[in-house]
Design a protein around this motif. Sequence first.
Motif, PDB file in Angstrom:
ATOM      1  N   ARG A   1       1.713   4.305  -8.504  1.00 14.13           N
ATOM      2  CA  ARG A   1       2.640   4.937  -9.452  1.00 14.13           C
ATOM      3  C   ARG A   1       3.354   6.121  -8.783  1.00 14.13           C
ATOM      4  O   ARG A   1       4.537   6.344  -9.016  1.00 14.13           O
ATOM      5  CB  ARG A   1       1.875   5.443 -10.679  1.00 14.13           C
ATOM      6  N   VAL A   2       2.619   6.859  -7.981  1.00  7.67           N
ATOM      7  CA  VAL A   2       3.236   7.972  -7.248  1.00  7.67           C
ATOM      8  C   VAL A   2       4.293   7.412  -6.289  1.00  7.67           C
ATOM      9  O   VAL A   2       5.389   7.965  -6.153  1.00  7.67           O
ATOM     10  CB  VAL A   2       2.167   8.787  -6.474  1.00  7.67           C
ATOM     11  N   ALA A   3       3.967   6.281  -5.657  1.00  5.17           N
ATOM     12  CA  ALA A   3       4.917   5.662  -4.724  1.00  5.17           C
ATOM     13  C   ALA A   3       6.188   5.217  -5.448  1.00  5.17           C
ATOM     14  O   ALA A   3       7.302   5.341  -4.921  1.00  5.17           O
ATOM     15  CB  ALA A   3       4.260   4.477  -4.022  1.00  5.17           C
ATOM     16  N   VAL A   4       6.029   4.696  -6.666  1.00  5.23           N
ATOM     17  CA  VAL A   4       7.202   4.290  -7.449  1.00  5.23           C
ATOM     18  C   VAL A   4       8.025   5.529  -7.808  1.00  5.23           C
ATOM     19  O   VAL A   4       9.258   5.527  -7.710  1.00  5.23           O
ATOM     20  CB  VAL A   4       6.779   3.515  -8.724  1.00  5.23           C
ATOM     21  N   ALA A   5       7.328   6.604  -8.197  1.00  2.00           N
ATOM     22  CA  ALA A   5       8.037   7.860  -8.513  1.00  2.00           C
ATOM     23  C   ALA A   5       8.822   8.329  -7.297  1.00  2.00           C
ATOM     24  O   ALA A   5       9.982   8.755  -7.421  1.00  2.00           O
ATOM     25  CB  ALA A   5       7.031   8.924  -8.951  1.00  2.00           C
ATOM     26  N   ARG A   6       8.210   8.244  -6.116  1.00  2.00           N
ATOM     27  CA  ARG A   6       8.886   8.675  -4.889  1.00  2.00           C
ATOM     28  C   ARG A   6      10.125   7.814  -4.622  1.00  2.00           C
ATOM     29  O   ARG A   6      11.173   8.307  -4.221  1.00  2.00           O
ATOM     30  CB  ARG A   6       7.916   8.585  -3.698  1.00  2.00           C
ATOM     31  N   ALA A   7       9.979   6.499  -4.876  1.00  2.00           N
ATOM     32  CA  ALA A   7      11.109   5.594  -4.622  1.00  2.00           C
ATOM     33  C   ALA A   7      12.288   5.888  -5.544  1.00  2.00           C
ATOM     34  O   ALA A   7      13.442   5.667  -5.182  1.00  2.00           O
ATOM     35  CB  ALA A   7      10.658   4.148  -4.790  1.00  2.00           C
ATOM     36  N   LEU A   8      11.989   6.361  -6.760  1.00  2.00           N
ATOM     37  CA  LEU A   8      13.056   6.554  -7.746  1.00  2.00           C
ATOM     38  C   LEU A   8      13.611   7.980  -7.777  1.00  2.00           C
ATOM     39  O   LEU A   8      14.633   8.246  -8.400  1.00  2.00           O
ATOM     40  CB  LEU A   8      12.532   6.183  -9.137  1.00  2.00           C
TER      41      LEU A   8
ATOM     42  N   ARG B   1      -4.258  15.026  -3.511  1.00  2.00           N
ATOM     43  CA  ARG B   1      -3.783  14.302  -2.329  1.00  2.00           C
ATOM     44  C   ARG B   1      -4.104  12.819  -2.510  1.00  2.00           C
ATOM     45  O   ARG B   1      -5.012  12.460  -3.287  1.00  2.00           O
ATOM     46  CB  ARG B   1      -4.447  14.859  -1.075  1.00  2.00           C
ATOM     47  N   PRO B   2      -3.379  11.923  -1.806  1.00  2.00           N
ATOM     48  CA  PRO B   2      -3.576  10.482  -1.986  1.00  2.00           C
ATOM     49  C   PRO B   2      -5.040  10.044  -1.873  1.00  2.00           C
ATOM     50  O   PRO B   2      -5.475   9.127  -2.576  1.00  2.00           O
ATOM     51  CB  PRO B   2      -2.707   9.877  -0.888  1.00  2.00           C
ATOM     52  N   GLY B   3      -5.799  10.707  -1.008  1.00  2.00           N
ATOM     53  CA  GLY B   3      -7.198  10.327  -0.843  1.00  2.00           C
ATOM     54  C   GLY B   3      -8.061  10.620  -2.051  1.00  2.00           C
ATOM     55  O   GLY B   3      -9.176  10.117  -2.164  1.00  2.00           O
TER      56      GLY B   3
ATOM     57  N   LEU C   1      -0.043  15.365   2.282  1.00  2.00           N
ATOM     58  CA  LEU C   1       0.763  16.014   1.232  1.00  2.00           C
ATOM     59  C   LEU C   1       0.181  15.714  -0.139  1.00  2.00           C
ATOM     60  O   LEU C   1      -0.438  14.671  -0.343  1.00  2.00           O
ATOM     61  CB  LEU C   1       2.210  15.501   1.286  1.00  2.00           C
ATOM     62  N   THR C   2       0.401  16.616  -1.094  1.00  2.53           N
ATOM     63  CA  THR C   2      -0.017  16.353  -2.474  1.00  2.53           C
ATOM     64  C   THR C   2       0.940  15.316  -3.081  1.00  2.53           C
ATOM     65  O   THR C   2       1.982  14.995  -2.492  1.00  2.53           O
ATOM     66  CB  THR C   2       0.045  17.635  -3.322  1.00  2.53           C
ATOM     67  N   CYS C   3       0.591  14.849  -4.275  1.00  2.00           N
ATOM     68  CA  CYS C   3       1.439  13.834  -4.918  1.00  2.00           C
ATOM     69  C   CYS C   3       2.845  14.374  -5.171  1.00  2.00           C
ATOM     70  O   CYS C   3       3.835  13.683  -4.917  1.00  2.00           O
ATOM     71  CB  CYS C   3       0.795  13.379  -6.222  1.00  2.00           C
ATOM     72  N   ILE C   4       2.933  15.583  -5.674  1.00  2.00           N
ATOM     73  CA  ILE C   4       4.269  16.128  -5.962  1.00  2.00           C
ATOM     74  C   ILE C   4       5.057  16.309  -4.664  1.00  2.00           C
ATOM     75  O   ILE C   4       6.269  16.056  -4.625  1.00  2.00           O
ATOM     76  CB  ILE C   4       4.185  17.459  -6.765  1.00  2.00           C
ATOM     77  N   GLU C   5       4.366  16.695  -3.585  1.00  2.00           N
ATOM     78  CA  GLU C   5       5.061  16.859  -2.297  1.00  2.00           C
ATOM     79  C   GLU C   5       5.522  15.502  -1.774  1.00  2.00           C
ATOM     80  O   GLU C   5       6.593  15.395  -1.174  1.00  2.00           O
ATOM     81  CB  GLU C   5       4.135  17.536  -1.286  1.00  2.00           C
ATOM     82  N   ASN C   6       4.716  14.456  -2.011  1.00  3.52           N
ATOM     83  CA  ASN C   6       5.125  13.115  -1.596  1.00  3.52           C
ATOM     84  C   ASN C   6       6.387  12.671  -2.323  1.00  3.52           C
ATOM     85  O   ASN C   6       7.300  12.114  -1.716  1.00  3.52           O
ATOM     86  CB  ASN C   6       3.993  12.118  -1.874  1.00  3.52           C
ATOM     87  N   VAL C   7       6.420  12.908  -3.634  1.00  2.57           N
ATOM     88  CA  VAL C   7       7.588  12.483  -4.426  1.00  2.57           C
ATOM     89  C   VAL C   7       8.813  13.315  -4.051  1.00  2.57           C
ATOM     90  O   VAL C   7       9.946  12.821  -4.023  1.00  2.57           O
ATOM     91  CB  VAL C   7       7.277  12.579  -5.942  1.00  2.57           C
ATOM     92  N   ALA C   8       8.560  14.594  -3.734  1.00  2.00           N
ATOM     93  CA  ALA C   8       9.674  15.483  -3.385  1.00  2.00           C
ATOM     94  C   ALA C   8      10.207  15.221  -1.973  1.00  2.00           C
ATOM     95  O   ALA C   8      11.331  15.613  -1.650  1.00  2.00           O
ATOM     96  CB  ALA C   8       9.218  16.943  -3.505  1.00  2.00           C
ATOM     97  N   LEU C   9       9.394  14.523  -1.154  1.00  2.00           N
ATOM     98  CA  LEU C   9       9.740  14.355   0.263  1.00  2.00           C
ATOM     99  C   LEU C   9      11.135  13.766   0.508  1.00  2.00           C
ATOM    100  O   LEU C   9      11.915  14.337   1.283  1.00  2.00           O
ATOM    101  CB  LEU C   9       8.665  13.513   0.955  1.00  2.00           C
TER     102      LEU C   9
ATOM    103  N   PHE D   1       0.881  -1.156   0.000  1.00  2.00           N
ATOM    104  CA  PHE D   1       0.000   0.000   0.000  1.00  2.00           C
ATOM    105  C   PHE D   1       0.925   1.212   0.000  1.00  2.00           C
ATOM    106  O   PHE D   1       1.732   1.370   0.914  1.00  2.00           O
ATOM    107  CB  PHE D   1      -0.905  -0.015   1.233  1.00  2.00           C
ATOM    108  N   GLY D   2       0.819   2.018  -1.049  1.00  2.00           N
ATOM    109  CA  GLY D   2       1.776   3.097  -1.332  1.00  2.00           C
ATOM    110  C   GLY D   2       2.387   3.794  -0.137  1.00  2.00           C
ATOM    111  O   GLY D   2       3.499   4.255  -0.191  1.00  2.00           O
ATOM    112  N   GLN D   3       1.656   3.851   0.973  1.00  2.00           N
ATOM    113  CA  GLN D   3       2.128   4.544   2.173  1.00  2.00           C
ATOM    114  C   GLN D   3       2.559   5.967   1.855  1.00  2.00           C
ATOM    115  O   GLN D   3       3.607   6.430   2.304  1.00  2.00           O
ATOM    116  CB  GLN D   3       3.230   3.741   2.872  1.00  2.00           C
ATOM    117  N   LEU D   4       1.728   6.629   1.074  1.00  2.00           N
ATOM    118  CA  LEU D   4       1.966   8.047   0.808  1.00  2.00           C
ATOM    119  C   LEU D   4       1.488   8.837   2.026  1.00  2.00           C
ATOM    120  O   LEU D   4       0.588   8.388   2.748  1.00  2.00           O
ATOM    121  CB  LEU D   4       1.190   8.477  -0.432  1.00  2.00           C
ATOM    122  N   VAL D   5       2.065   9.981   2.212  1.00  2.00           N
ATOM    123  CA  VAL D   5       1.638  10.835   3.336  1.00  2.00           C
ATOM    124  C   VAL D   5       0.327  11.506   2.932  1.00  2.00           C
ATOM    125  O   VAL D   5       0.301  12.270   1.959  1.00  2.00           O
ATOM    126  CB  VAL D   5       2.720  11.892   3.662  1.00  2.00           C
TER     127      VAL D   5
END
Lengths: 226, 195
Positions: free
Chosen positions: A149-156, A138-140, A98-106, A91-95
């Motif tokens: 996909r956002v979680a993968v972007a954050r990981a990379l 936001r993730p919700g 935060l918005t998607c871009i903020e999650n990836v930037a985190l 489960f992506g475990q996004l915050v």
Amino acid sequence: MSSAVLTAVGLRKTYGTTPALAGADFGISAGETVAVMGPSGSGKSTLLHCLAGIVLPDAGTIMYGGRKLSALSDAERSALRRSEFGFVFQFGQLVPELTCIENVALPLRLTGHSRRAAERAAMPWLERLEVADLANKRPGEISGGQGQRVAVARALATAPRVVFADEPTGALDSLNGERVMELLTDAARATKAAVVLVTHDPRVAAYADREIVVRDGHTRSMGAAA
Amino acid sequence: MRHTTHLLYTLNVYTVCIVLRMTISHTLLGFLESGPCHGYDLKHSYDQRFGNDRPLHYGQVYSTLSRLLKRGLVEVEGMEPGGGPERKRYAITEAGVTDVTQWLVTPEKPDSYLQSTLYTKVVLAILTGRDAAKLLDAQRAEHLRLMRELTRRKTGGDLADQLICDHALFHLEADLRWLELTTARIDRLSAEVRS
């Protein structure tokens, strides 16, 4: 494995009286994706946690980039996870705040980038993962597949040398799961990131270059790709 | 469609197991429902959609059309003279439409695989004192190797490639689940086989 970026030899780990790893070996090269498979409780998640430096094994050696992982302090291993490892969970475990871009930037913010620089670096990853139009949501407000996909972007986003993916498609339907795997493995190969992919799903494992099976805490290599 | 030598086995297996089971005659009848055609056109339609690495021979096309003609399922609509032999245009008859409709709406019998070669190998390995778990692992590696090939092909392929590969992948996945389950039960099976 001469070009191995991460290796483990003879890993042992016991929780209480329950042995989770009983002499597991592992090796992965830059740009390679290795699927770690095995029945529930076989020790595959423990192997991933040891390889990522989240838990320390009771015995055995893990070498990353010429360094012995167990010789590093907690702070050094945390810094390693922030800057050189990426993580994708079931489960992506996004915050959620935060918005998607903020999650990836985190993770970039955590490694010292300014907000502006971090978000500028994060945007191409959202584009690559085909979710740039969701940057300010936001993730919700997005689906599970989009969130992954956002979680993968954050990981990379931090250009990690190793990505640890624990059942990354476990919560997705087949089509979304396949697309996430295609995007993850393509991006990882392009950036020469190694991917340790824990999965029980053979169709997901088929995106890897080879597989390791964990049974009763032991690893068995199932051979390289043709 | 893109092909590699490694994939010939798979394609052949699926052409034999799926496409040929459809029967060529019903497929040609289905093509003729869109309008009268020459045998040449039918062969190319077939090869393009279902041929993969096993295109139809002209002999198969004309012998099939000849049988359909005898059964009254197609008729010759016209002849066109040319430099070589005269070219016949075939059209489907009412009986042909009924026949292909009946075939399409009749479900295929699912295979049950009740006595698979893999099961036989496992039992024989136990009976002869060989390492059955090793045999299962080797089979698992081979299945995953093929799954990786199919996944690579699917990823770069068109929709037809994706659907053909998905069919194969789901069957291989079912086999793999059986291999995993059998590995988990190998001690119990060994005790039963040796008792």
